[in-house]
Design a protein around this motif. Structure first.
Motif, PDB file in Angstrom:
ATOM      1  N   ASP A 173       0.835  -1.206   0.000  1.00 44.13           N
ATOM      2  CA  ASP A 173       0.000   0.000   0.000  1.00 44.13           C
ATOM      3  C   ASP A 173       0.864   1.248   0.000  1.00 44.13           C
ATOM      4  N   GLU A 174       1.876   1.217   0.885  1.00 42.08           N
ATOM      5  CA  GLU A 174       2.775   2.354   0.998  1.00 42.08           C
ATOM      6  C   GLU A 174       3.536   2.559  -0.318  1.00 42.08           C
ATOM      7  N   ASP A 175       4.052   1.443  -0.875  1.00 43.12           N
ATOM      8  CA  ASP A 175       4.780   1.532  -2.136  1.00 43.12           C
ATOM      9  C   ASP A 175       3.938   2.211  -3.215  1.00 43.12           C
ATOM     10  N   GLN A 176       2.633   1.880  -3.209  1.00 42.25           N
ATOM     11  CA  GLN A 176       1.759   2.383  -4.262  1.00 42.25           C
ATOM     12  C   GLN A 176       1.232   3.776  -3.938  1.00 42.25           C
ATOM     13  N   GLY A 177       1.672   4.328  -2.803  1.00 39.75           N
ATOM     14  CA  GLY A 177       1.245   5.679  -2.440  1.00 39.75           C
ATOM     15  C   GLY A 177      -0.209   5.773  -2.051  1.00 39.75           C
ATOM     16  N   LYS A 178      -0.824   4.620  -1.703  1.00 40.83           N
ATOM     17  CA  LYS A 178      -2.226   4.648  -1.321  1.00 40.83           C
ATOM     18  C   LYS A 178      -2.369   5.113   0.119  1.00 40.83           C
ATOM     19  N   ALA A 179      -3.379   5.945   0.364  1.00 40.64           N
ATOM     20  CA  ALA A 179      -3.674   6.348   1.736  1.00 40.64           C
ATOM     21  C   ALA A 179      -4.228   5.150   2.489  1.00 40.64           C
ATOM     22  N   THR A 180      -3.760   4.971   3.727  1.00 44.70           N
ATOM     23  CA  THR A 180      -4.272   3.904   4.592  1.00 44.70           C
ATOM     24  C   THR A 180      -4.547   4.533   5.948  1.00 44.70           C
ATOM     25  N   PHE A 181      -5.157   3.770   6.844  1.00 49.22           N
ATOM     26  CA  PHE A 181      -5.379   4.287   8.183  1.00 49.22           C
ATOM     27  C   PHE A 181      -4.038   4.598   8.853  1.00 49.22           C
ATOM     28  N   VAL A 182      -3.024   3.782   8.562  1.00 52.63           N
ATOM     29  CA  VAL A 182      -1.710   4.005   9.169  1.00 52.63           C
ATOM     30  C   VAL A 182      -1.070   5.296   8.638  1.00 52.63           C
ATOM     31  N   SER A 183      -1.233   5.557   7.330  1.00 54.07           N
ATOM     32  CA  SER A 183      -0.641   6.786   6.795  1.00 54.07           C
ATOM     33  C   SER A 183      -1.368   8.027   7.355  1.00 54.07           C
ATOM     34  N   LEU A 184      -2.635   7.853   7.732  1.00 47.49           N
ATOM     35  CA  LEU A 184      -3.396   8.972   8.294  1.00 47.49           C
ATOM     36  C   LEU A 184      -3.115   9.188   9.782  1.00 47.49           C
ATOM     37  N   TYR A 185      -3.025   8.066  10.552  1.00 47.48           N
ATOM     38  CA  TYR A 185      -2.997   8.173  12.019  1.00 47.48           C
ATOM     39  C   TYR A 185      -1.726   7.646  12.665  1.00 47.48           C
ATOM     40  N   GLY A 186      -0.850   7.038  11.888  1.00 47.74           N
ATOM     41  CA  GLY A 186       0.318   6.388  12.477  1.00 47.74           C
ATOM     42  C   GLY A 186      -0.092   5.076  13.114  1.00 47.74           C
ATOM     43  N   GLU A 187       0.914   4.284  13.540  1.00 44.05           N
ATOM     44  CA  GLU A 187       0.591   2.970  14.088  1.00 44.05           C
ATOM     45  C   GLU A 187      -0.195   3.055  15.383  1.00 44.05           C
ATOM     46  N   ASP A 188       0.253   3.915  16.303  1.00 40.65           N
ATOM     47  CA  ASP A 188      -0.436   3.995  17.597  1.00 40.65           C
ATOM     48  C   ASP A 188      -1.853   4.539  17.440  1.00 40.65           C
ATOM     49  N   GLY A 189      -1.971   5.586  16.640  1.00 41.60           N
ATOM     50  CA  GLY A 189      -3.277   6.163  16.397  1.00 41.60           C
ATOM     51  C   GLY A 189      -4.223   5.149  15.769  1.00 41.60           C
ATOM     52  N   THR A 190      -3.677   4.303  14.900  1.00 41.89           N
ATOM     53  CA  THR A 190      -4.501   3.304  14.229  1.00 41.89           C
ATOM     54  C   THR A 190      -4.960   2.236  15.211  1.00 41.89           C
ATOM     55  N   ARG A 191      -4.049   1.870  16.149  1.00 42.87           N
ATOM     56  CA  ARG A 191      -4.446   0.901  17.185  1.00 42.87           C
ATOM     57  C   ARG A 191      -5.578   1.462  18.056  1.00 42.87           C
ATOM     58  N   ALA A 192      -5.487   2.750  18.371  1.00 40.63           N
ATOM     59  CA  ALA A 192      -6.544   3.379  19.161  1.00 40.63           C
ATOM     60  C   ALA A 192      -7.867   3.378  18.391  1.00 40.63           C
ATOM     61  N   LYS A 193      -7.763   3.673  17.100  1.00 40.83           N
ATOM     62  CA  LYS A 193      -8.931   3.666  16.217  1.00 40.83           C
ATOM     63  C   LYS A 193      -9.590   2.277  16.236  1.00 40.83           C
ATOM     64  N   LEU A 194      -8.751   1.255  16.154  1.00 47.67           N
ATOM     65  CA  LEU A 194      -9.239  -0.132  16.131  1.00 47.67           C
ATOM     66  C   LEU A 194     -10.005  -0.452  17.416  1.00 47.67           C
TER      67      LEU A 194
END
Lengths: 294, 294
Positions: free
Chosen positions: B240-261
């Motif tokens: 996803d990152e290679d393809q430049g696609k936005a993901t929850f991780v690119s928006l919130y970072g790993e910790d932020g994404t865990r909180a989101k989850l």
């Protein structure tokens, strides 16, 4: 309902116009998403402004025998969606690699390959959405008939046989045709019978007719492929021969194939004689179809 | 019926084995044609020996709330056929161009591109054949639910949004996910409710749960994509990152994404509280799903 002309060519045109309108309505934009609007635009491109609408015609005329042609329009739309999806996927570079379809760029040329794959997938799927607009007692057998005719033992199986041929004899060509194009033509008649509530004996006779009609179409297409120019048929001519595919013409020659066509039409007419209703239009369709090759 | 373990991991495995067996039976050879036998072999390759069978699990467990898990197996098979077809087409060179799927060559690599297109088309179509093995009153709404969830406004529409992205913000990612993967997860629950004859209030609450679960899966997959190796997940990592696609991780970072989850899981549990049956297994599924990302 509009007046339906008795002349077969006019009648085909009238039905095709009604089908075109129904297809356009079925694809009216449903989404604010630009990507989905683009998908719908490409689906409409694949579906509209083209073809004789033979399968919907057959479905509607079969239903009309039982006074149900108006009720049958969603079934006709679903059937044409399946036919259209199969053309979009068949034209893909990995399949028949055809740049033109009915004289205009095929979907993967007008858009791109990914869109063409998704247009096919979406049309295939929407066909079942459309069928389930009927009451359950009708929707379920319609879905079953269409899925069986177009799936691995029907149209898709026939496409596979065409891509990986096992033989060049008549039995192989007929078996291939029965699946690749015949199954959907038989489904047209069966679905028309389902919507119309036809008696079982009629359905059986009409399916026999449809099997011969489907064969007649393939035989006629083989003849057209060798006798017409690209401009006449809206796609490259002589492709079957170029690709070394066996056809009825390569087996029997032009004259032999014409004789074969006459024999198939006789059998189709014999089947119509067993139907309890006035089937003049379906007989006229055979004549019209045979006249394409003159 | 086999004893179904209460431990979620064992239970997933047991259900997956049963689904695998049912899928294999659904594809038992039906044709003497070598080309069609080859098509069926490739369909089986795409369908079997892989995945957690999350969607069938969810469908079967939902039906089990109403004592209908055995009756629900054909619906689970149909749903998995749709999921499998989508993976085969997504992997095509013109789409995601993925050579590996679950650690083995994707269908167009193991066979060829034409076969992969046809395998997808055939699996999509056979799903509706399988659903119409139910009585009409059940088959029709099942076909409608599955077609709507997987068609142009559902999964295929989501795939189109993924290929032609319009934005990189949270609203876009959530809208995309809701169609691309969420719609089928919601369909799993709805189809389970249909087979089980669930009360409307339960269906509504379970759909709310499914929407959150679907989102949780996407969020967890985004986390896995950045934290796991190719060997771990059976396909190239970090794509996803290679393809430049936005993901929850690119928006919130790993910790932020865990909180989101965690927040999504809370909402899913709240929905389960509104269901009239004991939904412990569905709650366990959330925990198990969250544990994948630790």
């Amino acid at each position: 309902m509009h007046q339906i002309p008795t002349d077969i060519a006019e009648r085909l045109k009238k039905r095709a116009d009604a089908v075109e309108l129904a297809l356009t309505k079925a694809l009216a934009p449903h989404s604010d998403e630009a990507a989905i609007a683009r998908l719908q635009e490409a689906m409409a491109y694949a579906l509209t402004e083209g073809g004789k609408r033979m399968r919907p015609f057959l479905l509607l005329e079969t239903a009309a025998l039982y006074g149900a042609d108006e009720k049958a329009m969603p079934a006709a739309v679903a059937l044409e969606m399946i036919h259209a999806y199969s053309l979009v996927h068949d034209d893909l570079p990995a399949m028949d690699d055809a740049d033109l379809r009915r004289g205009k760029p095929s979907v993967h040329k007008a858009y791109d390959e990914a869109i063409a794959i998704l247009v096919g997938d979406a049309l295939l799927t929407e066909a079942f959405v459309v069928l389930t607009s009927y009451e359950a007692a009708l929707a379920a057998p319609l879905c079953r008939e269409l899925a069986l005719a177009s799936g691995m033992l029907g149209m898709v199986g026939g496409q596979m046989m065409d891509l990986y041929p096992e033989g060049n004899d008549e039995a192989h060509i007929i078996a291939l045709q029965a699946r690749k194009t015949g199954a959907l033509i038989e489904a047209a008649v069966t679905m028309g019978c389902l919507v119309g509530g036809a008696p079982e004996a009629d359905t059986k006779a009409l399916r026999r007719y449809a099997r011969q009609l489907g064969l007649a179409f393939q035989v006629a297409d083989d003849l057209l492929d060798v006798t017409m120019t690209a401009e006449d048929i809206g796609k490259p001519a002589g492709r079957d021969e170029d690709q070394g595919k066996a056809t009825f013409v390569s087996l029997y020659g032009e004259d032999g194939t014409r004789a074969k066509l006459a024999q198939i039409n006789d059998e189709a007419r014999a089947a119509l004689a067993d139907v309890s209703k006035d089937t003049q239009v379906l007989a006229d369709l055979l004549e019209w179809q045979a006249s394409r090759t003159n």
